[in-house]
Each structure stands twice: as C-alpha cells, then as structure tokens.
Write a protein that holds these residues in place. Structure first.
Motif, short mmCIF file in Angstrom:
data_model
loop_
_atom_site.label_atom_id
_atom_site.label_comp_id
_atom_site.label_asym_id
_atom_site.label_seq_id
_atom_site.Cartn_x
_atom_site.Cartn_y
_atom_site.Cartn_z
N PHE A 1 -31.78 -27.78 -11.54
CA PHE A 1 -30.92 -27.81 -10.32
C PHE A 1 -29.67 -27.65 -10.79
N ASP A 2 -28.61 -26.58 -9.97
CA ASP A 2 -27.55 -26.72 -9.84
C ASP A 2 -26.65 -27.71 -8.76
N HIS B 1 -21.64 -19.72 -0.19
CA HIS B 1 -23.09 -20.45 0.43
C HIS B 1 -23.47 -20.35 1.80
N VAL B 2 -22.46 -19.87 2.51
CA VAL B 2 -22.57 -20.13 4.13
C VAL B 2 -23.68 -19.49 4.58
N ASP B 3 -24.40 -18.63 4.01
CA ASP B 3 -25.78 -18.15 4.51
C ASP B 3 -26.68 -19.29 4.55
N ALA C 1 -26.68 -28.07 -3.31
CA ALA C 1 -27.82 -28.32 -4.54
C ALA C 1 -28.56 -27.02 -4.35
N LEU C 2 -28.81 -26.36 -5.53
CA LEU C 2 -29.60 -25.05 -5.44
C LEU C 2 -30.76 -25.09 -6.63
N HIS C 3 -31.90 -24.67 -6.53
CA HIS C 3 -32.85 -24.72 -7.53
C HIS C 3 -32.44 -23.53 -8.33
N LYS C 4 -33.10 -23.41 -9.57
CA LYS C 4 -32.73 -22.20 -10.44
C LYS C 4 -32.88 -21.02 -9.96
N ASP C 5 -33.94 -20.85 -9.13
CA ASP C 5 -34.39 -19.65 -8.40
C ASP C 5 -33.55 -19.12 -7.15
N GLY C 6 -32.54 -20.26 -6.93
CA GLY C 6 -31.80 -19.80 -5.68
C GLY C 6 -32.02 -20.43 -4.30
N THR C 7 -33.01 -20.97 -4.36
CA THR C 7 -33.60 -21.91 -3.01
C THR C 7 -32.72 -22.93 -2.94
#
Length: 213
Positions: A6-7, A15-17, A57-63
């Motif tokens: 995660f990032d 990130h507003v979406d 926090a974002l998973h490496k796949d963008g989730t």
C-alpha cells in the motif's frame, strides 16, 4: 498481503473521485458497529483532500484502501483526526495504525501547538493513540466548540451524552497536549542531568580518596 502493498500519502485533488466510496464505507461501518461517526458528505471529504488535510491509503493496483482527515476546532487550538476508515477487503494488515501515524505527523506539522484529541469506543484505536502519546482525559479537557459536539448527533448514544450534560458517554476521550509533552521531556532531561552530576561528584570523591591514599 502486507503493509508494503500500500501507498499511504497525503490526499490531493487526484483522489477526489474516491470521496463517494469513502463516505459509503463510513456509513456502513458506523451502522455495523452501532455507534456513530459524524456523517460527512462526499463534498466535505473532497474538500479535505483539496485542503491537504487528509491521508489516503491505496493498494498498489489503485484500489482505495483507507482514509482519515483533520478537523480543527476552537480556532485551531484543538485538532481531531476524524473518520478513520479501512476498506473491509484490506483489514488486518495494519493499515489503521499506518494511517493514524501518517495523519498524526500531518497534524503535528500543520498545527504544531494544537492539542490533538479523539473520542472513540474502539480498543484498537485507543491502543494506537496511546502509542502516539495520547492520554485518557475527561470530556471537560476537550474542545467545547458547539460544532464539534453537533457531530455526535448521528450517534446512537447521543441521548446518553446529552443526559450527562456532555461530561461523559460511551466513548473514551484521549488527548495529546504538545505543551505537556515538552514539559515531560524537559523534566526527564533534568533528571538525567541531575544523575550525571551526581555520578560526577561520586567519581570525584572516589578519585580524591584514592589520591589521598
């Protein structure tokens, strides 16, 4: 899956979406726990991102994986890290702790003199807060800003809070007071210096004894 997948970063306009998803999960989580997080709109969450007062926090796949934001009360004298939420599919990897640490750093950078506080029923959050230096306090030590307490209205325990005249409720109040922490540090340093001086005197006394012998 580990925390390295995660990032965890300060949210921006990019990130507003995710705001709608975050709000939906906040509402679901509050319902499941039977306690209230102050209900926030996607617009409110998006504004926090645009102001640089949120961590995502974002998973490496963008989730989207987790979120928390900063609120200020009493003209910036008090700061709360609010709305901590972790996407259910990514729980149990230590995200809540990592997000709390990041938002704590951000709060301390933006508002170095403010008192950081929180109200929570969650044992895990209390544990993280304790690690960060928060201490349990009475409600009277928190902000008395009416807007903050209005946020409790969406909680199922709001009647308990009002019946006790806001003196206590089901939540534990925790506070990080930077002035107190500075004082604690100074007192600690004084003790260390005192010990060092004492040792020096003892050593000198021993040297003198040996010398005289």
């Amino acid at each position: 899956m580990t925390i390295q997948d995660f990032d965890i970063l300060v949210a921006t306009a990019l990130h507003v979406d995710y705001a709608q998803q975050i709000c939906d999960e906040m509402a679901e989580s509050a319902k499941a726990r039977g306690t209230g997080i102050a209900q926030r709109s996607p617009e409110y969450v998006a504004d926090k991102m645009l102001e640089g007062k949120a961590v995502i926090a974002l998973h490496k796949d963008g989730t989207w994986a987790g979120f928390c934001y900063i609120e200020t009360w009493s003209h910036g004298d008090f700061v709360a890290n609010s709305g901590l939420i972790v996407n259910p599919q990514f729980r149990k990897v230590g995200l809540a702790k990592a997000i709390k640490h990041k938002i704590f750093e951000l709060s301390r950078t933006k508002y170095p003199e403010a008192k950081l506080f929180g109200l929570t029923t969650g044992l895990a959050v209390m544990k993280i807060n304790s690690e960060l230096g928060y201490e349990p306090v009475t409600y009277s030590e928190l902000t008395q800003d009416e807007d903050f307490w209005k946020g409790c209205r969406s909680c199922v325990n709001y009647d308990i809070l009002t019946s006790k005249e806001r003196k206590n409720c089901m939540c534990t109040a925790m506070l990080f007071d930077p002035a107190e922490k500075i004082k604690e540090y100074e007192d600690k340093m004084k003790k260390i210096t005192h010990k060092a001086t004492l040792l020096e005197r003892i050593e000198n006394a021993i040297k003198k004894t040996i010398h005289h012998e």
